[in-house]
Design a protein around this motif. Sequence first.
Motif, mmCIF file in Angstrom:
data_model
loop_
_atom_site.group_PDB
_atom_site.id
_atom_site.type_symbol
_atom_site.label_atom_id
_atom_site.label_comp_id
_atom_site.label_asym_id
_atom_site.label_seq_id
_atom_site.Cartn_x
_atom_site.Cartn_y
_atom_site.Cartn_z
ATOM 1 N N THR A 192 -1.928 5.132 -6.576
ATOM 2 C CA THR A 192 -2.982 4.202 -6.965
ATOM 3 C C THR A 192 -3.963 3.990 -5.815
ATOM 4 O O THR A 192 -3.573 3.516 -4.749
ATOM 5 C CB THR A 192 -2.381 2.841 -7.365
ATOM 6 O OG1 THR A 192 -1.438 3.042 -8.421
ATOM 7 C CG2 THR A 192 -3.474 1.875 -7.816
ATOM 8 N N LEU A 226 2.334 1.815 -3.384
ATOM 9 C CA LEU A 226 1.311 2.217 -4.340
ATOM 10 C C LEU A 226 0.986 3.696 -4.216
ATOM 11 O O LEU A 226 0.795 4.396 -5.224
ATOM 12 C CB LEU A 226 0.034 1.393 -4.123
ATOM 13 C CG LEU A 226 0.056 -0.039 -4.629
ATOM 14 C CD1 LEU A 226 -1.139 -0.814 -4.081
ATOM 15 C CD2 LEU A 226 0.046 -0.082 -6.148
ATOM 16 N N ALA A 268 4.075 -3.418 -5.881
ATOM 17 C CA ALA A 268 3.260 -2.306 -6.372
ATOM 18 C C ALA A 268 3.415 -2.130 -7.881
ATOM 19 O O ALA A 268 2.433 -1.954 -8.604
ATOM 20 C CB ALA A 268 3.647 -1.027 -5.636
ATOM 21 N N TYR A 321 0.836 -1.208 0.000
ATOM 22 C CA TYR A 321 0.000 0.000 0.000
ATOM 23 C C TYR A 321 0.872 1.259 0.000
ATOM 24 O O TYR A 321 0.633 2.197 -0.776
ATOM 25 C CB TYR A 321 -0.924 -0.004 1.224
ATOM 26 C CG TYR A 321 -1.443 1.368 1.569
ATOM 27 C CD1 TYR A 321 -2.519 1.927 0.880
ATOM 28 C CD2 TYR A 321 -0.825 2.128 2.560
ATOM 29 C CE1 TYR A 321 -2.969 3.207 1.179
ATOM 30 C CE2 TYR A 321 -1.263 3.402 2.863
ATOM 31 C CZ TYR A 321 -2.341 3.942 2.175
ATOM 32 O OH TYR A 321 -2.777 5.213 2.459
ATOM 33 N N HIS A 350 2.940 5.494 -7.188
ATOM 34 C CA HIS A 350 1.964 5.351 -8.270
ATOM 35 C C HIS A 350 0.655 6.106 -8.037
ATOM 36 O O HIS A 350 -0.172 6.178 -8.947
ATOM 37 C CB HIS A 350 1.646 3.861 -8.489
ATOM 38 C CG HIS A 350 2.854 3.009 -8.723
ATOM 39 N ND1 HIS A 350 3.465 2.904 -9.950
ATOM 40 C CD2 HIS A 350 3.582 2.241 -7.868
ATOM 41 C CE1 HIS A 350 4.509 2.088 -9.849
ATOM 42 N NE2 HIS A 350 4.609 1.683 -8.595
ATOM 43 N N VAL A 362 0.243 -2.562 -10.522
ATOM 44 C CA VAL A 362 -0.147 -1.457 -11.390
ATOM 45 C C VAL A 362 -0.115 -1.880 -12.856
ATOM 46 O O VAL A 362 -0.964 -1.482 -13.663
ATOM 47 C CB VAL A 362 0.769 -0.244 -11.146
ATOM 48 C CG1 VAL A 362 0.584 0.826 -12.231
ATOM 49 C CG2 VAL A 362 0.475 0.372 -9.775
#
Length: 381
Positions: free
Chosen positions: A54, A48, A373, A45, A52, A377
């Motif tokens: 995300t 991410l 991650a 997490y 990213h 993605v």
Amino acid sequence: MFTALGKMFREWQGLQAFKRVPREERTLVFYSEGRGYWTYFESIYNALQASHSTPILYVTSAENDPLLENPLPGMRAFYIGEGSMRTLFFATLDTDVLLMTMPDLQSFHIKRSPFSVHYAYLHHSIVSTHMIYRPAAFDHFDSILCVGPHHIEETRAREKLLDLPRKVLVKHGYGRLDMILESGRQGPPERYGAPFQVLVAPTWGENGLIERHGLDAIKPLIDAGLKVVLRPHPRTRKLAPAKLDEIVAHYQHEPRFRLDEDSDATTSLLDSDIMLSDWSGAALEFSLGLERPVIFVDVPRKILNSEYPAIGIEPIEVQARRQLGIVVPTDELAELGGIACAMAADSKKWQETASDRRRGWVYNVGQSGETAAAYLVSLIK
């Protein structure tokens, strides 16, 4: 009755709230079996969000999951329980990617949905795939985030043996180990005259240390003047509560004994000089993360796949017992106090071995979150 109905209603509300999320926003879902499982997702997490940006949908079966009340940035959280609503959630799931730590997909009531979902499995233990898990535990995932070379070797051997489709096997690592390493607490703790602390952290099941031996495993440690923290597996609390209650009642007035049922229990881990275990994967986290020794009590192996020898690979948890500590027969439990004192006093000698094994057994040490991650993605449509 009304309590059960209220719980089911909350689960139904959670499922409906999840379904109301527009499909274009349902790209990446984390499914957590319980509040203690976030530690395996956390580094992913973090990566991410940091690298990213995300967003994730976090679906949990734990009504007391703290992330329900306080979801993290970039997260929406939903509660679905572990009954009929969870079954319905899986049966109707429509998302790009689902990341989960629960094995046995497709084997029982938790099935793949009819939609085009990529099912990624996240290992929540360093142990091998073929002895303590059911035979088909990982057969129906599209990809597996592997802790180390042993997971790839075992998975490919099973695929070849049974002519199964080849899954995507990601050289991932182990997020919980990375978090332990980040503590910087490797090596023996400073005691300043205080007694050594033993963390008793066995696995669960009819052959588990607590289920089989209970007080006989704790008493020699207390009698030797050691501090003892008992961290039972959550399944032991469910399946053998009387054993735990007996130990707690016996030592309710003993200041050197403590029961720790925190689902994370990181503090107990970091503060302990030595671990007493059996076949638990926690022993590998303790040794490889903190470079401290483990006493393995020689209870019968935890075997959920009686055909595990067929692939011809020795499970890593068998190798670990010979290299990360010592094995004590069950008829020598009375000697545990003296053994623990001697090992804790000389624990520095185990550091180099643990460090060497970590480098050989675990991928991407310190960087597993970023690796996972980036892969997740790449799967989002």
